[in-house]
Scaffold this motif. Sequence first.
Motif, PDB file in Angstrom:
ATOM      1  N   ARG A  61       0.846  -1.197   0.000  1.00 11.02           N
ATOM      2  CA  ARG A  61       0.000   0.000   0.000  1.00 11.02           C
ATOM      3  C   ARG A  61       0.887   1.255   0.000  1.00 11.02           C
ATOM      4  NH1 ARG A  61      -3.376  -3.111  -0.897  1.00 11.02           N
ATOM      5  NH2 ARG A  61      -5.368  -3.489   0.143  1.00 11.02           N
ATOM      6  N   GLU A  62       0.413   2.269  -0.721  1.00  8.94           N
ATOM      7  CA  GLU A  62       1.032   3.594  -0.646  1.00  8.94           C
ATOM      8  C   GLU A  62       0.124   4.488   0.189  1.00  8.94           C
ATOM      9  OE1 GLU A  62       2.086   7.260  -3.656  1.00  8.94           O
ATOM     10  OE2 GLU A  62       2.872   5.255  -4.172  1.00  8.94           O
ATOM     11  N   ILE A  63       0.660   4.999   1.292  1.00  7.75           N
ATOM     12  CA  ILE A  63      -0.118   5.806   2.240  1.00  7.75           C
ATOM     13  C   ILE A  63       0.318   7.260   2.116  1.00  7.75           C
ATOM     14  CG2 ILE A  63      -0.836   6.058   4.635  1.00  7.75           C
ATOM     15  CD1 ILE A  63      -1.460   3.312   3.387  1.00  7.75           C
ATOM     16  N   PRO A  64      -0.588   8.181   1.707  1.00  8.70           N
ATOM     17  CA  PRO A  64      -0.217   9.608   1.643  1.00  8.70           C
ATOM     18  C   PRO A  64       0.133  10.135   3.035  1.00  8.70           C
ATOM     19  CG  PRO A  64      -2.257   9.172   0.451  1.00  8.70           C
ATOM     20  CD  PRO A  64      -1.953   7.934   1.238  1.00  8.70           C
ATOM     21  N   ILE A  65       1.231  10.838   3.127  1.00 10.56           N
ATOM     22  CA  ILE A  65       1.700  11.375   4.400  1.00 10.56           C
ATOM     23  C   ILE A  65       2.054  12.846   4.213  1.00 10.56           C
ATOM     24  CG2 ILE A  65       3.486  11.249   6.193  1.00 10.56           C
ATOM     25  CD1 ILE A  65       1.631   8.898   6.260  1.00 10.56           C
ATOM     26  N   GLY A  66       1.544  13.693   5.101  1.00 12.71           N
ATOM     27  CA  GLY A  66       1.846  15.112   5.005  1.00 12.71           C
ATOM     28  C   GLY A  66       2.867  15.583   6.005  1.00 12.71           C
ATOM     29  N   ALA A  67       3.501  14.649   6.717  1.00 16.10           N
ATOM     30  CA  ALA A  67       4.472  15.037   7.738  1.00 16.10           C
ATOM     31  C   ALA A  67       5.668  14.097   7.674  1.00 16.10           C
ATOM     32  CB  ALA A  67       3.825  14.982   9.125  1.00 16.10           C
ATOM     33  N   SER A  68       6.755  14.508   8.298  1.00 21.02           N
ATOM     34  CA  SER A  68       7.953  13.676   8.362  1.00 21.02           C
ATOM     35  C   SER A  68       8.195  13.274   9.815  1.00 21.02           C
ATOM     36  CB  SER A  68       9.162  14.422   7.806  1.00 21.02           C
ATOM     37  OG  SER A  68       9.412  15.604   8.555  1.00 21.02           O
ATOM     38  N   GLY A  69       9.054  12.298   9.996  1.00 20.60           N
ATOM     39  CA  GLY A  69       9.364  11.825  11.338  1.00 20.60           C
ATOM     40  C   GLY A  69       9.868  10.396  11.281  1.00 20.60           C
ATOM     41  N   SER A  70       9.718   9.674  12.395  1.00 15.55           N
ATOM     42  CA  SER A  70      10.177   8.295  12.490  1.00 15.55           C
ATOM     43  C   SER A  70       8.991   7.354  12.316  1.00 15.55           C
ATOM     44  CB  SER A  70      10.841   8.060  13.854  1.00 15.55           C
ATOM     45  OG  SER A  70      11.235   6.721  13.980  1.00 15.55           O
ATOM     46  N   PHE A  71       9.091   6.462  11.340  1.00 12.70           N
ATOM     47  CA  PHE A  71       7.987   5.563  11.022  1.00 12.70           C
ATOM     48  C   PHE A  71       8.245   4.160  11.584  1.00 12.70           C
ATOM     49  CE2 PHE A  71       7.719   8.819   7.726  1.00 12.70           C
ATOM     50  CZ  PHE A  71       6.360   9.115   7.729  1.00 12.70           C
ATOM     51  N   THR A  72       7.140   3.502  11.982  1.00  8.94           N
ATOM     52  CA  THR A  72       7.185   2.118  12.434  1.00  8.94           C
ATOM     53  C   THR A  72       6.096   1.330  11.713  1.00  8.94           C
ATOM     54  OG1 THR A  72       7.978   2.746  14.633  1.00  8.94           O
ATOM     55  CG2 THR A  72       7.017   0.555  14.407  1.00  8.94           C
ATOM     56  N   LEU A  73       6.491   0.206  11.114  1.00 15.04           N
ATOM     57  CA  LEU A  73       5.545  -0.681  10.443  1.00 15.04           C
ATOM     58  C   LEU A  73       5.368  -1.923  11.295  1.00 15.04           C
ATOM     59  CD1 LEU A  73       3.837  -1.717   8.046  1.00 15.04           C
ATOM     60  CD2 LEU A  73       5.993  -2.448   6.962  1.00 15.04           C
ATOM     61  N   ARG A  74       4.115  -2.279  11.596  1.00 15.48           N
ATOM     62  CA  ARG A  74       3.831  -3.453  12.419  1.00 15.48           C
ATOM     63  C   ARG A  74       2.831  -4.363  11.722  1.00 15.48           C
ATOM     64  NH1 ARG A  74       1.997  -1.530  18.282  1.00 15.48           N
ATOM     65  NH2 ARG A  74       0.336  -0.637  16.994  1.00 15.48           N
ATOM     66  N   LEU A  75       3.066  -5.672  11.865  1.00 14.13           N
ATOM     67  CA  LEU A  75       2.079  -6.679  11.477  1.00 14.13           C
ATOM     68  C   LEU A  75       1.620  -7.361  12.750  1.00 14.13           C
ATOM     69  CD1 LEU A  75       0.510  -8.391   9.412  1.00 14.13           C
ATOM     70  CD2 LEU A  75       2.509  -9.906   9.290  1.00 14.13           C
ATOM     71  N   LEU A  76       0.308  -7.275  13.023  1.00 13.15           N
ATOM     72  CA  LEU A  76      -0.272  -7.847  14.232  1.00 13.15           C
ATOM     73  C   LEU A  76      -1.146  -9.042  13.866  1.00 13.15           C
ATOM     74  CD1 LEU A  76      -1.412  -4.496  15.913  1.00 13.15           C
ATOM     75  CD2 LEU A  76       0.780  -5.678  16.179  1.00 13.15           C
ATOM     76  N   GLY A  77      -1.170 -10.026  14.739  1.00 14.15           N
ATOM     77  CA  GLY A  77      -2.004 -11.192  14.540  1.00 14.15           C
ATOM     78  C   GLY A  77      -3.462 -10.908  14.858  1.00 14.15           C
ATOM     79  N   SER A  78      -4.298 -11.913  14.680  1.00 20.19           N
ATOM     80  CA  SER A  78      -5.739 -11.733  14.887  1.00 20.19           C
ATOM     81  C   SER A  78      -6.083 -11.402  16.323  1.00 20.19           C
ATOM     82  CB  SER A  78      -6.487 -13.002  14.461  1.00 20.19           C
ATOM     83  OG  SER A  78      -5.995 -14.130  15.183  1.00 20.19           O
ATOM     84  N   GLY A  79      -5.216 -11.759  17.260  1.00 22.63           N
ATOM     85  CA  GLY A  79      -5.440 -11.421  18.660  1.00 22.63           C
ATOM     86  C   GLY A  79      -4.704 -10.183  19.111  1.00 22.63           C
ATOM     87  N   GLY A  80      -4.104  -9.454  18.177  1.00 23.00           N
ATOM     88  CA  GLY A  80      -3.376  -8.242  18.509  1.00 23.00           C
ATOM     89  C   GLY A  80      -1.910  -8.457  18.852  1.00 23.00           C
ATOM     90  N   GLU A  81      -1.450  -9.728  18.819  1.00 22.80           N
ATOM     91  CA  GLU A  81      -0.054 -10.012  19.130  1.00 22.80           C
ATOM     92  C   GLU A  81       0.843  -9.574  17.980  1.00 22.80           C
ATOM     93  OE1 GLU A  81      -1.362 -13.619  16.805  1.00 22.80           O
ATOM     94  OE2 GLU A  81      -2.253 -12.184  18.223  1.00 22.80           O
ATOM     95  N   SER A  82       2.078  -9.224  18.296  1.00 21.68           N
ATOM     96  CA  SER A  82       3.020  -8.770  17.280  1.00 21.68           C
ATOM     97  C   SER A  82       3.594  -9.961  16.523  1.00 21.68           C
ATOM     98  CB  SER A  82       4.157  -7.972  17.924  1.00 21.68           C
ATOM     99  OG  SER A  82       5.109  -7.584  16.953  1.00 21.68           O
ATOM    100  N   ILE A  83       3.471  -9.929  15.213  1.00 17.42           N
ATOM    101  CA  ILE A  83       4.091 -10.934  14.350  1.00 17.42           C
ATOM    102  C   ILE A  83       5.447 -10.434  13.873  1.00 17.42           C
ATOM    103  CG2 ILE A  83       3.904 -12.139  12.142  1.00 17.42           C
ATOM    104  CD1 ILE A  83       0.889 -12.217  12.565  1.00 17.42           C
ATOM    105  N   ALA A  84       5.509  -9.175  13.439  1.00 17.50           N
ATOM    106  CA  ALA A  84       6.763  -8.587  12.967  1.00 17.50           C
ATOM    107  C   ALA A  84       6.666  -7.072  13.089  1.00 17.50           C
ATOM    108  CB  ALA A  84       7.058  -8.986  11.531  1.00 17.50           C
ATOM    109  N   GLN A  85       7.813  -6.419  13.288  1.00 22.65           N
ATOM    110  CA  GLN A  85       7.836  -4.967  13.435  1.00 22.65           C
ATOM    111  C   GLN A  85       9.151  -4.417  12.919  1.00 22.65           C
ATOM    112  OE1 GLN A  85       6.283  -3.136  17.072  1.00 22.65           O
ATOM    113  NE2 GLN A  85       8.186  -1.966  17.275  1.00 22.65           N
ATOM    114  N   TYR A  86       9.061  -3.304  12.189  1.00 23.49           N
ATOM    115  CA  TYR A  86      10.261  -2.621  11.705  1.00 23.49           C
ATOM    116  C   TYR A  86      10.169  -1.154  12.047  1.00 23.49           C
ATOM    117  CZ  TYR A  86      13.491  -0.223   8.606  1.00 23.49           C
ATOM    118  OH  TYR A  86      14.465   0.612   8.122  1.00 23.49           O
TER     119      TYR A  86
END
Length: 597
Positions: free
Chosen positions: A570-595
Motif C-alpha cells: 500500500r502507498e499511504i499519503p503522508i503530510g508530515a515527516s518523522g520516524s515511522f514504524t511498520l507493524r504486522l499484528l495477529g488476529s489477537g493483537g499479538e506482534s508478528i513482525a515490526q520494523y
Amino acid sequence: GATVTVDGTPRGETPLTLTLPPGTYRVRVEKEGYEPFERELTLNQKEILRGELKDIAAPTPSLSPLPAQVEEGTQLEITLTAWDNEGVKRLELLIDEAVVYESPGDSLFYLWDTSPVPGEHLLVGRAYDTEGNMGQTEVEIVITRVEMATVTPTTTVPTVTPKPTPPAAQVTVQETEITIPSYPYEAYLREAFDTEYGIPYLWLDRAAYKSASHTLVLKTFKAIILENEYLRLTIVPGLGGRIYKSLFKPTGQNLFYENSVLKPSYWGPLSREENWWLAAGGMEWAFPTDEHGYEWGTPWEYSVGYKEGGITLSLRDTETDRLRVKVDISLLPGRAYFTLKPHIENPTSIEAWYQFWSNTLLTLGSKTVSPETRFIYPTSQVIVHGSGDSNLPQAGETMSWPIYKGRDMSWYGNWVSHLGLFIPQPSRDFVGAYNHETDLGVARIFPRQEAPGVKLFAMGSGFPCTDTYTDDGSQYFEIWGGVTPTFGEYAALAPGEAKEWVEYWYPFWGTGGLDFANRRAALNLDVKEGAVVLGVATTSLERGTVSLLLDGQEIHRETVTISPAQPYRREIPIGASGSFTLRLLGSGGESIAQYEE
C-alpha cells in the motif's frame, strides 16, 4: 577398561594378563553401566577368559529449554538429544503419551504447531540404546487460548480480496531424475586423503583434463523432490547433497542460480591446478575447510522422515567414525519456508577443528544477477575477504556498509568487480536480498549466537572470467552462513561432541524490497516525498492488522489477509515527516513482525 577382581581382590583393568598358581578362583569383571560378569575358574595351565559385559545403563536424554507457558499458535522448536555409553539407537518424542516423532541416532528436531491444542500438555523425550535400555526426560507446557479481538479501521482503505483458499495443505516426496549438460571432468579426478580430518577428497588432474576433448555430455542424477503448496525443492544427493532448485510456486520463479553446464572451475580449497569446484547453482555444504570444502560435489547418503504432516530429508556425508556432518531439510504444510538443521559431530577420541558453511548461489528469478538486486545485510561495517575493485578496501581491511565513499554497495549495479564480504558481528538474526526487476526476494533467518558466520560474494559488472565456470555468461551472487565469523577462524569439537542449529529460508514477492524479516514475515517500508509505501509478505496464511506509526502515534490501521501467494502493498499519503514504524499484528493483537525506520 573394566575392573577385574580375583577372589574379591582388585587386580587391574581389562585387557589384563595375570600369573597365578594352579587352583580355583572366583573372577569378577565389572564396569559402571554394565551387568557384571562373574565366573569360577579352575587354573591348571594357561587360560584365556573371555566374557561380554551386558550394557544396562539407560541413555541420558535432554530436551532443549522450553517456556513453561505459550500462546496458542506459537511454533515451538523442540530439540531432543541424548548420550549413551554404547551409543543411542533412536529417539522418541511424545506429547500427552502419544508418539509424534521418531528419529534414528542421537538428535531429533520437531516443530510443534500449538494452534489447535490449548491447555496443559506433557512433553516426553525418550532415548533407546542397542540393548533396549530406555532413558526419559519430560517437561510440562501450558498453552493459553488467545481471545479474538475486534479491530476497527481508522481510515477508509481499499478492500483486500483474498485469492481462493488453496486445497488442503500437504507435503509430498518423490524420486526422479534430472539431466545436466556436463564437461567430461570425472575421468580426470584423482583420489587423495586429508590425514588431519581423516577425510578422502578428489582433485582434478588439470593437465590431463586440458589435453583431452571437451565435448559436452549429458549427466543424469537422481533427484528428490520435496513439495508443498508453495515450494518445490529439488535435492540432488549425488551432487554434494545440494538443494539444486527452489521453485516458488505462487510466481513460478526459481530462487536459485541454475548453471546451464557443469564446468570445473579453478576455485576451491586446493591449488589452482587441482581445484574443480562446479558453480552448479543452488545451496551446497562447505565442510570441513573453507572455500567450498571437500564434499560439495561428492555423493551424500539420504533418508526420509515424516512428522506432523511434514517431511524431512536427512543428508549425511558419511556413517564412518570420523568428523562428519548431517543436514536435515524440512518442509511443512502451509509454510513457504524450508528449514535447515546442520548437525556436525566428532565421534573420534581427539579434538577436531573444522569449518562448516552453507553456500547459496542465487539470482532471484532471473538467468543472471540483475543490477536492480539489493543486498540486505544489517550491519554498519564489513571485513573484505577479497576484491577486484582498486577503489575499495582490500583483503582483511574493514569497509563501511552499505555506503562507502558515496557508493551504495547494497545495490549490485554499483559493483564493478568481484567482492567478498564478511559481517563480523551481525546485528540481527536475518539477511536477505531483493531483485527489484523480478520483484522476488529471499530471507535467511538464523541464530547468530550459534552460527555467527555471514558472508556475501558477487562478481560485479566487470568480471571477466565467467567462461571459467559457465558457457552462457551468466552470473550469480552467494549468501554464506557458517559456524565461524570468517574463513580465518575454525571451530572445535571435543571427542563425542556435536553442534547443531536450525535456520529458515524462504522466498517472497511483491513487497518492493526488504527491511526486516523473521520466521513469519518480511517487511518493507519506503519513505518518499508525500507518501510511505508499505510492503508485507508472510510465510503462511495470516489474518490480522497492518499498522503504521509516526513518532509513536498510529496513523494507519488496516485489517488484512496475507499469504505467501498474496502479499500486501500500500502507498499511504503522508503530510508530515518523522520516524515511522511498520507493524504486522495477529488476529489477537499479538506482534508478528515490526520494523522501526
